[in-house]
Design a protein around this motif. Structure first.
Motif, PDB file in Angstrom:
ATOM      1  N   ARG A 173       0.833  -1.204   0.000  1.00  0.00           N
ATOM      2  CA  ARG A 173       0.000   0.000   0.000  1.00  0.00           C
ATOM      3  C   ARG A 173       0.867   1.253   0.000  1.00  0.00           C
ATOM      4  N   MET A 174       1.963   1.246   0.736  1.00  0.00           N
ATOM      5  CA  MET A 174       2.853   2.410   0.753  1.00  0.00           C
ATOM      6  C   MET A 174       3.480   2.633  -0.618  1.00  0.00           C
ATOM      7  N   ARG A 175       3.810   1.556  -1.317  1.00  0.00           N
ATOM      8  CA  ARG A 175       4.399   1.709  -2.646  1.00  0.00           C
ATOM      9  C   ARG A 175       3.374   2.272  -3.641  1.00  0.00           C
ATOM     10  N   VAL A 176       2.111   1.870  -3.479  1.00  0.00           N
ATOM     11  CA  VAL A 176       1.059   2.424  -4.333  1.00  0.00           C
ATOM     12  C   VAL A 176       0.917   3.924  -4.090  1.00  0.00           C
ATOM     13  N   VAL A 177       0.933   4.329  -2.817  1.00  0.00           N
ATOM     14  CA  VAL A 177       0.811   5.748  -2.487  1.00  0.00           C
ATOM     15  C   VAL A 177       2.040   6.509  -2.971  1.00  0.00           C
ATOM     16  N   ALA A 178       3.226   5.904  -2.854  1.00  0.00           N
ATOM     17  CA  ALA A 178       4.436   6.560  -3.349  1.00  0.00           C
ATOM     18  C   ALA A 178       4.333   6.843  -4.842  1.00  0.00           C
ATOM     19  N   GLU A 179       3.772   5.897  -5.592  1.00  0.00           N
ATOM     20  CA  GLU A 179       3.582   6.107  -7.032  1.00  0.00           C
ATOM     21  C   GLU A 179       2.540   7.191  -7.279  1.00  0.00           C
ATOM     22  N   TYR A 180       1.498   7.226  -6.454  1.00  0.00           N
ATOM     23  CA  TYR A 180       0.487   8.277  -6.581  1.00  0.00           C
ATOM     24  C   TYR A 180       1.120   9.656  -6.353  1.00  0.00           C
ATOM     25  N   ILE A 181       1.966   9.756  -5.333  1.00  0.00           N
ATOM     26  CA  ILE A 181       2.644  11.028  -5.043  1.00  0.00           C
ATOM     27  C   ILE A 181       3.520  11.430  -6.221  1.00  0.00           C
ATOM     28  N   ARG A 182       4.226  10.456  -6.782  1.00  0.00           N
ATOM     29  CA  ARG A 182       5.125  10.760  -7.897  1.00  0.00           C
ATOM     30  C   ARG A 182       4.354  11.328  -9.083  1.00  0.00           C
ATOM     31  N   THR A 183       3.205  10.729  -9.400  1.00  0.00           N
ATOM     32  CA  THR A 183       2.449  11.162 -10.578  1.00  0.00           C
ATOM     33  C   THR A 183       1.609  12.417 -10.319  1.00  0.00           C
ATOM     34  N   HIS A 184       1.457  12.812  -9.054  1.00  0.00           N
ATOM     35  CA  HIS A 184       0.675  14.011  -8.721  1.00  0.00           C
ATOM     36  C   HIS A 184       1.521  15.056  -7.990  1.00  0.00           C
ATOM     37  N   CYS A 185       2.843  14.947  -8.118  1.00  0.00           N
ATOM     38  CA  CYS A 185       3.722  15.773  -7.294  1.00  0.00           C
ATOM     39  C   CYS A 185       3.655  17.258  -7.631  1.00  0.00           C
ATOM     40  N   THR A 186       3.183  17.619  -8.817  1.00  0.00           N
ATOM     41  CA  THR A 186       3.093  19.043  -9.154  1.00  0.00           C
ATOM     42  C   THR A 186       1.821  19.680  -8.600  1.00  0.00           C
ATOM     43  N   LYS A 187       0.961  18.876  -8.004  1.00  0.00           N
ATOM     44  CA  LYS A 187      -0.248  19.405  -7.378  1.00  0.00           C
ATOM     45  C   LYS A 187       0.038  19.752  -5.914  1.00  0.00           C
ATOM     46  N   PRO A 188      -0.782  20.586  -5.289  1.00  0.00           N
ATOM     47  CA  PRO A 188      -0.526  21.006  -3.898  1.00  0.00           C
ATOM     48  C   PRO A 188      -0.944  19.934  -2.889  1.00  0.00           C
ATOM     49  N   LEU A 189      -0.195  18.843  -2.846  1.00  0.00           N
ATOM     50  CA  LEU A 189      -0.504  17.735  -1.947  1.00  0.00           C
ATOM     51  C   LEU A 189      -0.135  18.078  -0.504  1.00  0.00           C
ATOM     52  N   THR A 190      -1.020  17.740   0.415  1.00  0.00           N
ATOM     53  CA  THR A 190      -0.729  17.888   1.838  1.00  0.00           C
ATOM     54  C   THR A 190      -0.483  16.510   2.439  1.00  0.00           C
ATOM     55  N   LEU A 191       0.105  16.475   3.614  1.00  0.00           N
ATOM     56  CA  LEU A 191       0.339  15.206   4.295  1.00  0.00           C
ATOM     57  C   LEU A 191      -0.984  14.495   4.547  1.00  0.00           C
ATOM     58  N   LEU A 192      -2.026  15.244   4.890  1.00  0.00           N
ATOM     59  CA  LEU A 192      -3.330  14.642   5.133  1.00  0.00           C
ATOM     60  C   LEU A 192      -3.869  13.980   3.871  1.00  0.00           C
ATOM     61  N   GLN A 193      -3.731  14.648   2.736  1.00  0.00           N
ATOM     62  CA  GLN A 193      -4.210  14.072   1.475  1.00  0.00           C
ATOM     63  C   GLN A 193      -3.448  12.789   1.130  1.00  0.00           C
ATOM     64  N   MET A 194      -2.142  12.798   1.372  1.00  0.00           N
ATOM     65  CA  MET A 194      -1.350  11.599   1.102  1.00  0.00           C
ATOM     66  C   MET A 194      -1.764  10.464   2.021  1.00  0.00           C
ATOM     67  N   ALA A 195      -1.974  10.763   3.305  1.00  0.00           N
ATOM     68  CA  ALA A 195      -2.389   9.748   4.264  1.00  0.00           C
ATOM     69  C   ALA A 195      -3.753   9.183   3.913  1.00  0.00           C
TER      70      ALA A 195
END
Length: 276
Positions: A173-195
């Motif tokens: 699950r962490m690897r899936v989220v890491a890939e999500y962060i990578r593909t959405h990294c130019t968006k204003p992601l917060t720690l809460l959104q990532m969690a």
């Protein structure tokens, strides 16, 4: 069918991982092993390509089928067998190396690691390549070490733990989220959104992400943004301000400071050095 190759000591002594023995069994209903603690000094990896078999762990026997396997770290007690009614085709390798435990995130160091890797054709390709490279008629130790590293890295990155785990594999699950962060990294992601992508609290997510990825989610987000920024600096004529804003920095001065901290040069210097 029994393929069994014993490999000579490698001429280069500092491979991350290198096989000691390697082979594959099929149509062998008598296949079973029981080793006491310390009996096998190398680590032991088995991957099921078809059929069925069983591994004993924590006094329980776990069934394995195609795309599943097990890994014992060096010196562990071992017990496994094929299903005599549906004998497994199993690839196996005894292996050692200076970076083996780290490569596999310490999986299997204290107890057997049972795993599932969904892409069976990929497993067959990698294990087939290894058998071919291990053949005494076409043996190349550098290529053998590289291909074995590739197989283990695939397992470390994409295999899901099973058998001894009672909830959804957190590492996967962490690897899936890491890939999500990578593909959405130019968006204003917060720690809460990532969690929320992982379905965990921010505290638990941060701790688990760091355990799996080796850095916090905030650091991972910055590293992903840094890659995008480097690409833009090399391939566009955007101003530094435009690059900074695109990768999520509202202040170009802060972007320049962080860029220099991690690369040892300013964005302008990086562009001059690497732009085509």
């Amino acid at each position: 069918m029994k393929i069994h190759y014993v490999l000579p000591e490698p001429m280069y002594k500092h491979y991350t991982v290198y096989p000691d023995m390697i082979g594959q069994y099929a149509d062998f209903p008598e296949h079973q092993e029981r080793r006491f603690k310390g009996q096998l000094q190398q680590a032991n990896l088995h991957i099921v390509l078809s059929g069925k078999g069983y591994v004993k762990a924590n006094r329980k026997e776990f069934s394995l089928e195609a795309g599943q396997g097990f890994y014992y770290g060096a010196g562990l007690e071992q017990e496994y067998r094929t299903d005599p009614n549906d004998p497994w085709q199993v690839f196996w390798v005894h292996l050692a190396g200076e970076g083996l435990d780290r490569l596999l995130n310490d999986q299997g160091t204290s107890a057997v690691w049972l795993f599932t890797y969904r892409d069976v054709p990929k497993l067959k390709q990698l294990t087939g390549d290894l058998l071919e490279l291990a053949s005494p008629y076409d043996r190349n130790e550098v290529q053998l070490a590289v291909k074995l590293y590739e197989l283990l890295a695939e397992l470390a990155l994409r295999a899901e733990t099973h058998g001894t785990v009672t909830i959804l594999d957190k590492r996967a699950r962490m690897r899936v989220v890491a890939e999500y962060i990578r593909t959405h990294c130019t968006k204003p992601l917060t720690l809460l959104q990532m969690a929320e992508q992982a379905g965990f609290s921010t505290y638990y997510f941060s701790r688990m992400f760091h355990e799996v990825m080796g850095r916090t989610p905030v650091v991972w987000l910055f590293e992903c943004r840094l890659v995008v920024a480097k690409q833009l600096l090399m391939s566009t004529e955007w101003t530094i301000k435009q690059v900074a804003e695109h990768v999520g920095f509202s202040q170009s001065s802060y972007f320049i400071a962080r860029f220099r901290e991690h690369t040892g040069m300013t964005p302008q210097e990086y562009r001059r050095l690497y732009s085509t």
